[in-house]
Design an enzyme around this catalytic site. Structure first.
Site, short mmCIF file in Angstrom:
data_model
loop_
_atom_site.label_atom_id
_atom_site.label_comp_id
_atom_site.label_asym_id
_atom_site.label_seq_id
_atom_site.Cartn_x
_atom_site.Cartn_y
_atom_site.Cartn_z
N PRO A 46 0.81 -1.31 -0.03
CA PRO A 46 -0.10 -0.15 0.24
C PRO A 46 0.63 1.69 0.50
CG PRO A 46 -0.97 -1.09 1.72
CD PRO A 46 0.84 -1.88 0.66
N THR A 62 2.32 2.90 -2.23
CA THR A 62 3.86 3.55 -3.11
C THR A 62 3.80 3.52 -4.59
OG1 THR A 62 3.63 0.36 -3.68
CG2 THR A 62 4.71 0.77 -2.28
N GLU A 64 17.08 3.58 27.36
CA GLU A 64 17.06 3.97 25.56
C GLU A 64 18.98 4.53 25.97
OE1 GLU A 64 15.07 4.21 24.02
OE2 GLU A 64 13.52 4.30 25.26
N HIS A 84 20.01 1.56 24.72
CA HIS A 84 19.81 0.81 23.33
C HIS A 84 21.61 1.39 22.50
CE1 HIS A 84 16.18 -1.31 22.85
NE2 HIS A 84 15.84 -0.33 23.53
#
Ligand code: ADP
Ligand code: MG
Ligand code: ZN
Length: 641
Positions: free
Chosen positions: A244, A246, A464, A467
């Site tokens: 969808p 594109t 965070e 990460h």
């Protein structure tokens, strides 16, 4: 430019019919009420022998007899006391009759008993006998009792059908009687026509292969003679396949725009109605109209709604099948007419019926993929032509940080950036606006009113930074671009954005392991610093597990299975779901292999963070203070600590 063929019935007419309906309703109810009233006037039943007693006593003047009843009129001079003594209060069935002092004002009646002596008894009592002829029925009451209910039923039927037809999108403007009989061959139009789409291939960025395949169709529409002279068969249809957003619809419009021909646009699901035959008649109607306006493009969006394989479903859908058959018939039929090209779009090509795909129908399949890096950059360029950009804008950087975005996402990002610039009272869109809208599109808007407790903020910050640190400390990982602990509307409490330096099409096993380790770095930081495990890691764990499972089942990257495939991908243009292709026992082993990969990555992440706990603390504290840290600031902090 776009006229919508969807004639609605005029509201005035509708109200008139509605009023008529209500009036008829009241009429039938009214008649019923009158009938009920007649039945309820004061009359009392007496027993047959009481009646004979009254006759014998000479108290009865007249009787009116019909098939099942005898109504009795007493003589004017009848002695009330004698009547009462015969009809002793207790024997009168109706209790309220005891209060009646003058029986003459009351209608007495009794059931008609098969009694051969009755007439002679009445004659000897000098009673006048009237045999009641059934009530004279007026023409009006015949009409009322027969026609009114019929009319009401008919109208109800008619209205319900109309309502259904409306809902189905085909307002039936026709007359009263045409309403029902016309359903089967409904002329309701459900398509849009654009005389000129005004869109050209220049509006479609990237997708060069798709454009190339479509250019031939444009050429045919422009110079059909060239092809006919040489005896080449006209290309009939092409199927645009891709995820969808594109640009499938956009490409179809561009074909029409380039060729300068009308564009008939409709959606597969609009064809399929609850009434068998409606879809087919719409197909017929559409092609009829199109044939009068050649050359033209017919574009059927979501063709999978009608073009599903015909045998797979348990319950066969007659309507869909008829619609599909009609479509096939029409596509076969216009060989001689020429000038119509049917384009269709789908993101589920695997469910399409083979008959649709055979030569002479949608024989061409044009893949419209999600754009790659340069594709994204040019899509951004196309859409930012419409907005004023500040000099600092670097579309390449935006393209880099939007891996996996569709053309529609990118169009949205540019627009969100422009809206943000307006909100900030700026006259041009800056890089910061665009970066912010990248986040808005992927993670939702900032949710400043969500207040986290200090403890929670701390957990989020460490998560965070976990990460980011794990990412930065591994050599195969992607550089960190931004860390934030501002909550977002789509549910995240904070996130770390990492962006590849270049678009990657292949990933090595080491890079995948690094990615999984990075994803688990958040949870690792919680454990290393607080000895706690929070729900905030749910999404990380899901993604890490997904990657690890793909390594085992699809990429052949596990020690246990080597290059053995254990799953295959379905619906590759939608969610890309994987379906297992091996036995239960093998699945259990695969689960174990996945678990081992995850456990190893988790351990590595924790080790990395333990050995850099000073950096973890320093960066987390800065993040708590500033809420956002850029990639550059992050690297400086990492070097300093
Ligand atoms: P699809 O039909 O494939 O779901 P659309 O053609 O409706 O997608 O695309 C939606 C919007 O996304 C378009 O109107 C356009 O603004 C933008 N878009 C998508 N792909 C491209 C592209 N390749 N170039 C420019 N804009 C695009
Ligand atoms: Mg579309
Ligand atoms: Zn996380």
């Amino acid at each position: 430019m776009s006229e919508h063929h969807n004639p609605d019935a005029e509201p005035k007419k509708k109200i008139n019919w509605f009023i008529i309906l209500i009036v008829l309703f009241l009429l039938t109810f009214g008649l019923n009420l009158i009938n009920m009233h007649q039945g309820s006037s004061a009359s009392f039943q007496i027993s047959y022998d009481q009646f004979l007693d009254l006759v014998e006593a000479g108290l009865v003047d007249q009787v009116y007899m019909n098939d099942d009843q005898i109504r009795i009129a007493l003589r004017d001079d009848a002695d009330v006391n004698r009547v009462s003594s015969i009809l002793s209060p207790a024997s009168v069935q109706n209790a309220s009759a005891r209060e009646i002092t003058l029986p003459r004002t009351v209608i007495l009646y009794t059931g008609r008993v098969d009694d051969p002596q009755l007439v002679s008894a009445l004659r000897s009592g000098k009673v006048r006998i009237y045999e009641e002829i059934p009530e004279q029925t007026s023409i009006f009451s015949v009409i009322a009792s027969w026609l009114v209910p019929m009319a009401v039923m008919y109208l109800l039927y008619f209205f319900i059908f109309r309502m259904l037809m409306k809902r189905a999108g085909g307002g039936e403007g026709g007359g009263f009687l045409g309403g029902i009989s016309g359903i089967g061959k409904s002329k309701a139009k459900v398509y849009n026509v654009e005389k000129n789409t005004g869109i050209t291939f220049r509006d479609v960025a990237g997708q060069d292969e798709a454009k190339e395949s479509l250019e031939e169709m444009v050429d045919y529409l422009k110079n059909p003679k060239k092809y006919q002279n040489i005896g080449a068969r006209q290309p009939k249809g092409a199927l645009l396949v891709g995820p969808p957003g594109t640009g499938k619809t956009l490409l179809a419009k561009a074909v029409a725009g380039e060729a300068g021909v009308p564009f008939y646009h409709l959606t597969g699901s609009e064809f399929v109605e609850m009434f068998v035959g409606v879809g087919a008649s719409r197909v017929r109607d559409l092609f009829q109209t199109a044939k009068k306006n050649t050359p033209c493009i017919i574009f059927i969006d979501e063709i999978d709604a009608i073009g599903k394989k015909r045998d797979v479903q348990m319950a066969t859908n007659d309507e869909r099948e008829q619609t599909l058959n009609q479509l096939l018939a029409e596509m076969d039929g216009f060989e001689t007419n020429g000038g119509i090209i049917v384009l269709a779009a789908t993101n589920r090509p695997e469910v399409l019926d083979q008959a649709l795909l055979r030569p002479g129908r949608f024989d061409r399949r044009i893949i419209v993929e999600k754009p790659d890096l340069s594709g994204r950059e040019s899509i951004l360029a196309v859409h930012s032509k419409k907005v004023t950009l500040a000099p600092d804008v670097d579309l390449h950087e935006i393209a880099l940080s939007t891996s996996g975005a569709s053309g529609a996402d990118l169009a949205n990002i540019v627009n969100e950036g422009a809206l943000r610039a307006v909100r900030m009272n700026r006259t041009a869109v800056s890089q910061a606006d665009l970066m912010e809208s990248v986040e808005t599109v992927f993670a939702g808007k900032e949710k400043k009113d969500r207040v986290l407790s200090p403890k929670e903020r701390q957990l989020v910050a460490y998560h965070e930074v976990g990460h980011a640190l794990v990412s930065a400390l591994q050599k195969n990982a992607q550089p960190v671009q931004k860390i934030t602990i501002v909550p977002r509307t789509m549910g995240s409490l904070g996130y770390t954005m990492s962006v590849p330096e270049e678009e990657r099409y292949l990933l090595t096993k080491e890079e995948l392991i690094a990615q999984i380790t990075m994803l688990l770095g958040g949870r690792a930081a919680e454990i290393v610093r607080f000895g706690a495990e929070t729900t905030g890691a749910a999404n990380d764990i899901e993604r890490a597990t997904d990657l690890a499972r793909k390594m085992v089942t699809q990429y052949g990257m596990s020690d246990q299975f080597g290059s053995m495939g254990l799953a295959s991908t379905q619906n590759q243009y939608l969610d890309g779901r994987n379906v297992s292709t091996c036995s239960e026992a093998t699945n259990a082993q695969a689960d174990e292999a996945v678990r081992q990969i995850l456990a190893r990555c988790q351990r590595d992440a924790e080790e990395l963070l333990r050995s850099h706990s000073d950096s973890l603390d320093a960066i987390a504290n800065t993040l708590l203070e500033k809420e956002n840290i850029s990639g550059k600031e992050f690297m400086e902090l990492l070097k300093a600590s």
